[in-house]
Scaffold this motif. Structure first.
Motif, mmCIF file in Angstrom:
data_model
loop_
_atom_site.group_PDB
_atom_site.id
_atom_site.type_symbol
_atom_site.label_atom_id
_atom_site.label_comp_id
_atom_site.label_asym_id
_atom_site.label_seq_id
_atom_site.Cartn_x
_atom_site.Cartn_y
_atom_site.Cartn_z
ATOM 1 N N UNK A 1 0.840 -1.194 0.000
ATOM 2 C CA UNK A 1 0.000 0.000 0.000
ATOM 3 C C UNK A 1 0.880 1.251 0.000
ATOM 4 N N UNK A 2 0.449 2.234 -0.754
ATOM 5 C CA UNK A 2 1.195 3.489 -0.767
ATOM 6 C C UNK A 2 0.874 4.273 0.499
ATOM 7 N N UNK A 3 1.680 5.265 0.769
ATOM 8 C CA UNK A 3 1.431 6.107 1.935
ATOM 9 C C UNK A 3 0.078 6.796 1.838
ATOM 10 N N UNK A 4 -0.317 7.163 0.620
ATOM 11 C CA UNK A 4 -1.615 7.822 0.441
ATOM 12 C C UNK A 4 -2.757 6.871 0.786
ATOM 13 N N UNK A 5 -2.624 5.593 0.410
ATOM 14 C CA UNK A 5 -3.667 4.619 0.734
ATOM 15 C C UNK A 5 -3.747 4.391 2.235
ATOM 16 N N UNK A 6 -2.603 4.287 2.884
ATOM 17 C CA UNK A 6 -2.574 4.093 4.337
ATOM 18 C C UNK A 6 -3.156 5.311 5.038
ATOM 19 N N UNK A 7 -2.767 6.500 4.593
ATOM 20 C CA UNK A 7 -3.298 7.726 5.192
ATOM 21 C C UNK A 7 -4.809 7.815 5.026
ATOM 22 N N UNK A 8 -5.315 7.464 3.849
ATOM 23 C CA UNK A 8 -6.760 7.515 3.609
ATOM 24 C C UNK A 8 -7.495 6.516 4.501
ATOM 25 N N UNK A 9 -6.936 5.317 4.666
ATOM 26 C CA UNK A 9 -7.570 4.309 5.514
ATOM 27 C C UNK A 9 -7.565 4.746 6.976
ATOM 28 N N UNK A 10 -6.460 5.318 7.418
ATOM 29 C CA UNK A 10 -6.391 5.802 8.805
ATOM 30 C C UNK A 10 -7.366 6.945 9.030
ATOM 31 N N UNK A 11 -7.482 7.837 8.059
ATOM 32 C CA UNK A 11 -8.403 8.972 8.186
ATOM 33 C C UNK A 11 -9.845 8.476 8.232
ATOM 34 N N UNK A 12 -10.177 7.526 7.362
ATOM 35 C CA UNK A 12 -11.520 6.953 7.366
ATOM 36 C C UNK A 12 -11.813 6.290 8.705
ATOM 37 N N UNK A 13 -10.842 5.582 9.249
ATOM 38 C CA UNK A 13 -11.027 4.931 10.540
ATOM 39 C C UNK A 13 -11.294 5.966 11.629
ATOM 40 N N UNK A 14 -10.530 7.042 11.648
ATOM 41 C CA UNK A 14 -10.734 8.090 12.654
ATOM 42 C C UNK A 14 -12.128 8.704 12.544
ATOM 43 N N UNK A 15 -12.598 8.921 11.313
ATOM 44 C CA UNK A 15 -13.927 9.504 11.108
ATOM 45 C C UNK A 15 -15.006 8.543 11.599
ATOM 46 N N UNK A 16 -14.865 7.262 11.288
ATOM 47 C CA UNK A 16 -15.868 6.279 11.723
ATOM 48 C C UNK A 16 -15.902 6.153 13.240
ATOM 49 N N UNK A 17 -14.739 6.152 13.882
ATOM 50 C CA UNK A 17 -14.693 6.084 15.339
ATOM 51 C C UNK A 17 -15.333 7.331 15.947
ATOM 52 N N UNK A 18 -15.033 8.484 15.376
ATOM 53 C CA UNK A 18 -15.613 9.730 15.873
ATOM 54 C C UNK A 18 -17.126 9.731 15.702
ATOM 55 N N UNK A 19 -17.606 9.240 14.562
ATOM 56 C CA UNK A 19 -19.046 9.159 14.322
ATOM 57 C C UNK A 19 -19.713 8.244 15.339
ATOM 58 N N UNK A 20 -19.109 7.105 15.597
ATOM 59 C CA UNK A 20 -19.670 6.176 16.597
ATOM 60 C C UNK A 20 -19.743 6.832 17.965
ATOM 61 N N UNK A 21 -18.727 7.577 18.324
ATOM 62 C CA UNK A 21 -18.725 8.262 19.628
ATOM 63 C C UNK A 21 -19.804 9.332 19.699
ATOM 64 N N UNK A 22 -19.963 10.087 18.613
ATOM 65 C CA UNK A 22 -20.999 11.125 18.591
ATOM 66 C C UNK A 22 -22.386 10.506 18.720
ATOM 67 N N UNK A 23 -22.620 9.426 17.980
ATOM 68 C CA UNK A 23 -23.931 8.782 18.042
ATOM 69 C C UNK A 23 -24.176 8.151 19.404
ATOM 70 N N UNK A 24 -23.153 7.549 19.990
ATOM 71 C CA UNK A 24 -23.301 6.958 21.319
ATOM 72 C C UNK A 24 -23.586 8.038 22.359
#
Length: 82
Positions: free
Chosen positions: A9-32
């Motif tokens: 995986x390129x650095x851009x792919x890893x960065x995008x996956x990490x960013x998506x993960x952070x957004x999903x975790x944040x969304x789960x916390x907001x909804x909870x």
């Protein structure tokens, strides 16, 4: 020769996956946090929590068309039940 078909995986792919993960975790916390059982002293901030969750959903929709379709399908199902 078997190694030539493997791509890391390129650095851009890893960065995008990490960013998506952070957004999903944040969304789960907001909804909870909007759950009435966990709010406690945060009841004054419930509109802010919902607004932040909506912003995160909008970001996800713009980043991933499949998430957009899933969100639309989920909202339609919710409206049909109501």
């Amino acid at each position: 020769m078997g190694n030539t078909s493997y791509q890391q995986a390129t650095n851009a792919q890893v960065d995008a996956a990490e960013h998506l993960h952070r957004v999903l975790v944040s969304l789960c916390r907001e909804l909870a946090a909007t759950d009435d059982n966990t709010l406690g002293p945060l009841t004054d901030n419930i509109d802010d929590l919902k607004a932040h969750a909506a912003i995160l959903c909008e970001w996800l929709k713009r980043q991933d068309a499949s998430f957009d379709n899933l969100l639309i399908d989920g909202l339609m199902m919710y409206q049909e039940e109501a």
